[in-house]
Design an enzyme around this catalytic site. Structure first.
Site: not given
Length: 240
Positions: A9, A36, A38, A51, A110
């Site tokens: 993450h 993962e 962003d 993020h 994401e």
């Protein structure tokens, strides 16, 4: 039962500043299968790995990322906030970040803001589509991804759709549970519907990890990789 796919993450965010090359390298070092990350665009449309919509928490900048040009963003320090040893880490441009991932680790992108078609094309240009998927908390971006880039796998949250049936109806490939929605019957139903099951959990409660392993969650989107692997190994190792 078999070992779960490990998704780091925001990279190995407990060991290095999140969403940086340092956190990517540490995720690879930890043996993660997927990172993962962003994504959101700069003022001049360059996609960056960050993020928050503002810069204060993880860089030495202030204000909204979208108000700054790529030239300005490239000069910011994205590492010192975490530890002085990471001074000089930069906010990665998405293209460079994907270059660093290619052939080494899968990607879960994401999309905080931005065009899923652009993300898809950047992945495809690097031959990375098969090991990638996307998600967004923004409903309009999710709808655009479903309509515009059907070959980029999409994840949905059980907390959003409320049922496996709705996830299937929305053409999901992956269904993600969390600590509040994790139930063995739902995990089994999702697998029976040919959905890949995933769990997001940023804590380190071993009992929560034990539940995920016992329920057969296939992918773990986590911060505490070492703790999870310890729990998983203990459960999967046959007793002598």
């Amino acid at each position: 039962m078999k070992q779960a796919v490990i998704v780091c993450h925001r990279g190995a965010c407990r060991h290095a500043p999140e969403n940086t090359f340092a956190s990517l390298e540490k995720a690879i070092e930890l043996g993660a299968d997927v990172v993962e990350l962003d994504v959101r665009p700069s003022k001049d449309g360059v996609l960056y790995v960050l993020h928050d919509d503002t810069l204060e928490r993880t860089t030495n900048g202030t204000g909204r990322l979208s108000d700054f040009s790529s030239a300005e963003l490239d000069r910011l320090d994205a590492g010192t906030w975490f530890s002085p040893e990471f001074a000089g880490e930069r906010i990665p441009r998405l293209d460079a970040f994907l270059d660093a991932c290619r052939g080494r680790i899968g990607t879960y992108v994401e999309i905080k803001e931005g065009d899923p078609g652009e993300v898809r094309d950047m992945l495809a240009a690097r031959g990375m589509l098969n090991d990638a998927w996307t998600f967004s908390f923004d409903q309009s971006i999710r709808a655009l991804a479903r309509a515009k880039v059907p070959d980029l796998k999409r994840m949905l949250l059980f907390a959003h759709v409320g049922s496996v049936e709705r996830a299937v109806a929305q053409d999901a490939h992956i269904l993600e549970f969390d600590k509040d929605t994790l139930r063995e019957d739902l995990v089994n139903e999702a697998r029976a519907a040919n959905l890949i099951t995933q769990m997001f959990y940023d804590g380190d409660d071993r009992h929560m990890f034990e539940k995920a392993v016992r329920f057969g969650i296939e992918q773990m989107n986590i911060d505490h990789v070492e703790v999870f692997r310890e729990v998983e190994s203990a459960l999967l190792t046959p007793a002598e």
